[in-house]
Design an enzyme around this catalytic site. Structure first.
Site, PDB file in Angstrom:
ATOM      1  N   GLY A 149     -10.221  -2.253   3.103  1.00 59.49           N
ATOM      2  CA  GLY A 149     -10.921  -1.668   4.248  1.00 59.49           C
ATOM      3  C   GLY A 149     -11.402  -2.757   5.186  1.00 59.49           C
ATOM      4  O   GLY A 149     -11.195  -3.949   4.945  1.00 59.49           O
ATOM      5  N   HIS A 165       0.836  -1.204   0.000  1.00 60.52           N
ATOM      6  CA  HIS A 165       0.000   0.000   0.000  1.00 60.52           C
ATOM      7  C   HIS A 165       0.872   1.255   0.000  1.00 60.52           C
ATOM      8  O   HIS A 165       1.745   1.413   0.861  1.00 60.52           O
ATOM      9  CB  HIS A 165      -0.916   0.019   1.224  1.00 60.52           C
ATOM     10  CG  HIS A 165      -1.990  -1.024   1.182  1.00 60.52           C
ATOM     11  ND1 HIS A 165      -3.237  -0.765   0.651  1.00 60.52           N
ATOM     12  CD2 HIS A 165      -2.011  -2.309   1.591  1.00 60.52           C
ATOM     13  CE1 HIS A 165      -3.988  -1.857   0.743  1.00 60.52           C
ATOM     14  NE2 HIS A 165      -3.259  -2.822   1.308  1.00 60.52           N
ATOM     15  N   GLU A 168      -8.799 -12.005   5.964  1.00 63.90           N
ATOM     16  CA  GLU A 168      -7.842 -11.440   6.918  1.00 63.90           C
ATOM     17  C   GLU A 168      -8.570 -11.086   8.194  1.00 63.90           C
ATOM     18  O   GLU A 168      -8.371 -11.701   9.237  1.00 63.90           O
ATOM     19  CB  GLU A 168      -7.161 -10.205   6.336  1.00 63.90           C
ATOM     20  CG  GLU A 168      -6.155  -9.573   7.300  1.00 63.90           C
ATOM     21  CD  GLU A 168      -5.668  -8.216   6.820  1.00 63.90           C
ATOM     22  OE1 GLU A 168      -4.616  -7.770   7.316  1.00 63.90           O
ATOM     23  OE2 GLU A 168      -6.337  -7.582   5.983  1.00 63.90           O
ATOM     24  N   ASP A 187       0.158   4.339   0.813  1.00 68.89           N
ATOM     25  CA  ASP A 187       0.023   5.153   2.018  1.00 68.89           C
ATOM     26  C   ASP A 187       0.478   4.424   3.275  1.00 68.89           C
ATOM     27  O   ASP A 187       0.422   4.980   4.374  1.00 68.89           O
ATOM     28  CB  ASP A 187      -1.412   5.662   2.186  1.00 68.89           C
ATOM     29  CG  ASP A 187      -2.446   4.549   2.152  1.00 68.89           C
ATOM     30  OD1 ASP A 187      -2.088   3.413   1.796  1.00 68.89           O
ATOM     31  OD2 ASP A 187      -3.626   4.818   2.450  1.00 68.89           O
ATOM     32  N   ASP A 244       2.638  -5.553   2.543  1.00 71.45           N
ATOM     33  CA  ASP A 244       1.405  -4.881   2.933  1.00 71.45           C
ATOM     34  C   ASP A 244       1.662  -3.407   3.218  1.00 71.45           C
ATOM     35  O   ASP A 244       1.406  -2.552   2.377  1.00 71.45           O
ATOM     36  CB  ASP A 244       0.755  -5.585   4.127  1.00 71.45           C
ATOM     37  CG  ASP A 244      -0.727  -5.247   4.268  1.00 71.45           C
ATOM     38  OD1 ASP A 244      -1.317  -4.711   3.299  1.00 71.45           O
ATOM     39  OD2 ASP A 244      -1.302  -5.521   5.332  1.00 71.45           O
TER      40      ASP A 244
END
Length: 363
Positions: free
Chosen positions: A181, A21, A211, A23, A300
């Site tokens: 999300g 990711h 997850e 961010d 991740d």
């Protein structure tokens, strides 16, 4: 003699990263600098070392929802074209320096519009950052090919809009679509129109599933939505029974995932942080790899997890006794599963990945 497996030698091995990711991978020093530039005063620490420590400690909460809260700070400084280009360029350079030869970097365009950037301008900025980072990495002697995935947030209602962006930019460096999300209470089936649109357009997509929630999220992602890959997919082990004497029995869903070679985008350190696994040594990746599921290794969120592809592979080799053949297997799995044309995947496997591991095996 083969080269010994250490963090230093694993760093030189070619790697493929499918789940990272944007961010979640900022350099702490960049985060501090960007915050100062815009007057953002909410950072919990004012030195790179202290800030990195805060993110790591906050991420080890055992809760996916709490883990996701740490993104408030990174997203706050990623709201302009300039900041997006810088963060993306640094991301690509950091991955290349870590030996990553192919990466799919994902981000949610809808989370970068607080200062008025249109969605398409957000995408263009990130693509420009990829180009800048690739050029800088090459100048530093590192080869990398990077693409991006556009992520829609499962609690929002813009997935069809993001899917259309994927198609509009797919010939310019957007490799596919993702949805992310909190999983509990926000099933992927809420976004069926986006997935149906993508399938009509012959596009690739992955879905975060298995997850923070169990087997139903995996089943829905595959059988209702048609996902090409599973983001994490850790809870597929709930459909596997270990019998006395070592006999292993796969349930119908687990057997389907293995038989269809559905790629599992696993991120060991992150999975431990969010409570999806109790430790690296107890991570389901060991069992799933031994059963020959299509397992891949990923970071991740490098900032939150304080990790890299090198550290993830090093931890796995220490926990499970993996050697160069195993690390190559994970890497080839990932390259086979990438959202790239077949000939490009094959070229990277045959011309970069296999020769790189052959050199390490020869010593």
């Amino acid at each position: 003699m083969p080269t010994a497996l250490t963090a230093e030698t694993i760093a030189t091995a070619p790697k493929v990263l499918l789940h990272d990711h944007l961010d979640g991978g900022l350099r702490p020093a960049t985060l501090i600098d960007l915050a100062e530039r815009i007057g953002y005063r909410e950072l919990p620490a004012d030195t790179p070392a202290a800030l990195a420590r805060w993110f790591s400690e906050s991420a080890y909460s055992g809760s996916l929802e709490r883990y996701l809260e740490t993104f408030t700070h990174t997203l706050a400084v990623m709201q302009t074209r300039e900041s997006l280009i810088r963060v993306t360029s640094e991301c690509v350079q950091d991955l290349a320096a870590d030996g990553v030869v192919y990466a799919e970097i994902r981000f949610a365009p809808e989370l970068h519009t607080e200062q008025g950037l249109p969605l398409d301008d957000v995408v263009r900025a990130v693509l420009d950052g990829v180009a800048a980072g690739t050029a800088a990495a090459q100048a530093a002697g590192h080869r990398i090919r990077a693409t991006i995935l556009l992520t829609a947030m499962r609690h929002a209602a813009r997935s069809r809009e993001i899917a259309e962006l994927c198609i509009a930019f797919r010939d310019q460096g957007v490799a596919g679509f993702d949805i992310a999300g909190a999983e509990a209470g926000f099933p992927p089936t809420r976004h069926l129109d986006a997935f149906e649109y993508l399938r009509r357009e012959n596009a690739h997509f992955t879905i975060h599933a298995g997850e923070g929630f169990g087997l139903p999220s995996i089943w829905e992602a595959l059988q209702w939505c048609g996902a090409d890959r599973l983001g994490h997919g850790v809870r597929i082990v709930d459909d596997i029974t270990l019998h006395p004497g070592g006999r292993v029995e796969l349930g119908r869903l687990a057997a389907y995932v293995r038989d269809k070679r559905i790629p599992l985008e696993m991120a060991p350190t992150s999975n431990v942080q969010t409570g999806a696994a109790t430790s690296i040594a107890e991570h389901p990746i060991g069992l799933l790899a031994s059963l020959k599921f299509r397992v891949t290794v990923n970071t991740d969120n490098r900032l939150m997890s304080g990790c890299s592809m090198t550290s993830e592979m090093t931890a796995l080799s220490e926990a499970f006794g993996y050697g160069w053949d195993d690390l190559q297997w994970f890497t080839v799995n990932a390259m086979k599963s990438a959202f790239l044309p077949f000939d490009e995947r094959l070229a990277l496997i045959n011309e970069v990945i296999k020769p790189g591991y052959d050199r390490l095996r020869r010593g």
